[in-house]
Write an enzyme that holds these catalytic residues in place. Structure first.
Site, PDB file in Angstrom:
ATOM      1  N   GLY A   1       0.840  -1.205   0.000  1.00 51.32           N
ATOM      2  CA  GLY A   1       0.000   0.000   0.000  1.00 51.32           C
ATOM      3  C   GLY A   1       0.872   1.252   0.000  1.00 51.32           C
TER       4      GLY A   1
ATOM      5  NE  ARG B   1      -1.178  -4.562  -0.266  1.00 50.35           N
ATOM      6  CZ  ARG B   1      -2.020  -3.576   0.034  1.00 50.35           C
ATOM      7  NH1 ARG B   1      -3.084  -3.381  -0.684  1.00 50.35           N
ATOM      8  NH2 ARG B   1      -1.778  -2.798   1.068  1.00 50.35           N
TER       9      ARG B   1
ATOM     10  CG  ASP C   1       4.029  -7.390   7.260  1.00 49.53           C
ATOM     11  OD1 ASP C   1       3.473  -6.925   6.235  1.00 49.53           O
ATOM     12  OD2 ASP C   1       3.399  -7.884   8.208  1.00 49.53           O
TER      13      ASP C   1
ATOM     14  CB  THR D   1       2.819   0.531   6.044  1.00 50.21           C
ATOM     15  OG1 THR D   1       1.473   0.344   6.524  1.00 50.21           O
ATOM     16  CG2 THR D   1       3.763   0.101   7.146  1.00 50.21           C
TER      17      THR D   1
ATOM     18  CG  ASP E   1      -1.644  -0.339   8.025  1.00 49.75           C
ATOM     19  OD1 ASP E   1      -2.461   0.578   7.802  1.00 49.75           O
ATOM     20  OD2 ASP E   1      -1.583  -1.373   7.334  1.00 49.75           O
TER      21      ASP E   1
ATOM     22  CG  ASP F   1       1.430  -3.029   9.880  1.00 45.47           C
ATOM     23  OD1 ASP F   1       2.378  -2.389   9.396  1.00 45.47           O
ATOM     24  OD2 ASP F   1       0.699  -3.760   9.193  1.00 45.47           O
TER      25      ASP F   1
ATOM     26  NE  ARG G   1      -2.583  -4.691   5.672  1.00 43.42           N
ATOM     27  CZ  ARG G   1      -2.975  -5.024   4.452  1.00 43.42           C
ATOM     28  NH1 ARG G   1      -3.644  -6.128   4.268  1.00 43.42           N
ATOM     29  NH2 ARG G   1      -2.699  -4.270   3.422  1.00 43.42           N
TER      30      ARG G   1
HETATM   31  O1  F6P Z   1      -1.667  -1.386   4.674  1.00 43.53           O
HETATM   32  C1  F6P Z   1      -2.228  -0.168   4.360  1.00 43.53           C
HETATM   33  C2  F6P Z   1      -3.709  -0.276   4.182  1.00 43.53           C
HETATM   34  O2  F6P Z   1      -4.211   1.006   3.855  1.00 43.53           O
HETATM   35  C3  F6P Z   1      -4.489  -0.872   5.365  1.00 43.53           C
HETATM   36  O3  F6P Z   1      -4.685   0.050   6.407  1.00 43.53           O
HETATM   37  C4  F6P Z   1      -5.763  -1.304   4.687  1.00 43.53           C
HETATM   38  O4  F6P Z   1      -6.388  -2.347   5.402  1.00 43.53           O
HETATM   39  C5  F6P Z   1      -5.266  -1.792   3.346  1.00 43.53           C
HETATM   40  O5  F6P Z   1      -4.020  -1.149   3.113  1.00 43.53           O
HETATM   41  C6  F6P Z   1      -6.189  -1.507   2.196  1.00 43.53           C
HETATM   42  O6  F6P Z   1      -5.649  -2.116   1.065  1.00 43.53           O
HETATM   43  P1  F6P Z   1      -6.122  -1.795  -0.430  1.00 43.53           P
HETATM   44  O7  F6P Z   1      -5.652  -0.413  -0.792  1.00 43.53           O
HETATM   45  O8  F6P Z   1      -5.473  -2.841  -1.234  1.00 43.53           O
HETATM   46  O9  F6P Z   1      -7.622  -1.846  -0.419  1.00 43.53           O
END
Ligand code: F6P
Length: 319
Positions: A11, A72, A103, A125, A127, A129, A171
């Site tokens: 992300g 991704r 990660d 990120t 997050d 996390d 997340r």
């Molecule tokens: O990891 C970053 C993040 O924004 C999370 O907070 C969220 O759950 C996820 O990515 C959303 O992913 P996507 O943009 O693929 O919908």
């Protein structure tokens, strides 16, 4: 080392551009050539690679997103796919790779290093996390974006004397929720790391209503439930007018804060230094007690997150 490459993966996060800029300009200042890989590992596999110079990274330090684009790449889990990626890098003369991401991206970098190329991860990120580091690039900007929305919701929510449930990203990590609840003066915070009792929440909201509080703001981490569902429960249980707001991808955009830009620039430099000073390695950089440090990716990914119960308790004491 004479040539390195950089990519952003997973992300996007505000401040990733500042990290790439730092990697590029610092490496060039050390006489090292830099290639930029577009669309993360996916782009690497498809040869989406270009030479970056000082001008390639002009005017990006204050831009959100990532100018290198991101993706991704699930196929990267397969060894034969990583072997292919290694051959592409070798053919281009790349001896070191900087990966800005989370990660999953670091695991990819670690496994790629096994073929004999140095890799360094920079935590990017929103997050926050990644337990090995106190800080990930993008967290501060996302937090401020949430707080801006919370400020606006407070206006309408207090005018209508409503309960407002705000669902934030993260997340399985509750940090965005925890810090925005603290800084936004929320009535309650719900995070995946700690059990929560919905009946107690309803009672707390009723009590604060009795104490003449005009509205109640509840911050809910996405990993701990759904705002729509909680809203329905509260309305049915205590009959108070309640609204759900899911902030969504708004949280991932925006001008990176000064903190994100500074941290990204410091970690970008450190990543290059590691590549220049070590033999073949697989490292991550991070921030501990406001200092930039590095450690082996393998070790970093084993560390488990400590939930900050004191911070959680403080949110509840400051209502
Ligand atoms: O990891 C970053 C993040 O924004 C999370 O907070 C969220 O759950 C996820 O990515 C959303 O992913 P996507 O943009 O693929 O919908």
């Amino acid at each position: 080392m004479k040539k390195i490459a950089v990519l952003t993966s997973g992300g996007d996060a505000p401040g990733m551009n500042a990290a790439v800029r730092s990697v590029v300009r610092y490496a060039l200042s050390q006489g090292v050539e830099v290639l930029g890989i577009h669309r993360g590992y996916h782009g690497l596999l498809h040869g989406e690679i270009e030479v970056l110079n000082r001008r390639s990274v002009s005017d990006i330090i204050d831009r959100g997103g990532t100018f290198l684009k991101t993706a991704r790449c699930l196929e990267f889990k397969h060894e034969e796919v990583r072997a292919q990626a290694y051959e592409i890098l070798k053919e281009k003369g790349v001896e070191g790779l900087v990966v800005v991401g989370g990660d999953g991206s670091f695991m990819g970098a670690y496994l790629l290093s096994k073929f004999g190329i140095s890799t360094v991860g920079i935590p990017g990120t929103i997050d926050n996390d990644l337990p090995y580091t106190d800080y990930t690039i993008g967290f501060d900007t996302a937090l401020n974006t949430i707080l801006d929305s919370v400020r606006k919701l407070r206006d309408t929510s207090s005018s209508h004397e409503r309960v407002s449930i705000v669902e934030v990203m993260g997340r399985n990590c509750g940090d965005l929720a925890l810090y925005s609840a603290l800084a936004g003066g929320a009535e309650a915070v719900i995070v995946p790391e700690y059990p929560f009792n919905r009946e107690e929440l309803c009672q707390r909201i009723l009590d604060s209503k009795k104490n003449n509080k005009l509205h109640s703001l509840v911050i809910l981490a996405e990993g701990a439930g759904s705002a729509e569902e909680l809203t329905k429960y509260i309305q049915e249980k205590i009959g108070l007018d309640t609204r759900a707001t899911v902030l969504g991808h708004i949280q991932r955009g925006g001008i990176p804060t000064a903190r994100d830009r500074v941290m990204a620039s410091l970690m970008g430099k450190k990543a290059v230094d590691i590549l220049l000073k070590n033999g073949v390695c697989a490292k991550v950089v991070g921030i501990k007690d406001n200092l930039v440090f590095d450690m082996d990716i393998e070790e970093a990914l084993k560390i488990e997150k400590n939930f900050d119960k004191d911070l959680y308790d403080l949110v509840n004491k400051l209502v």
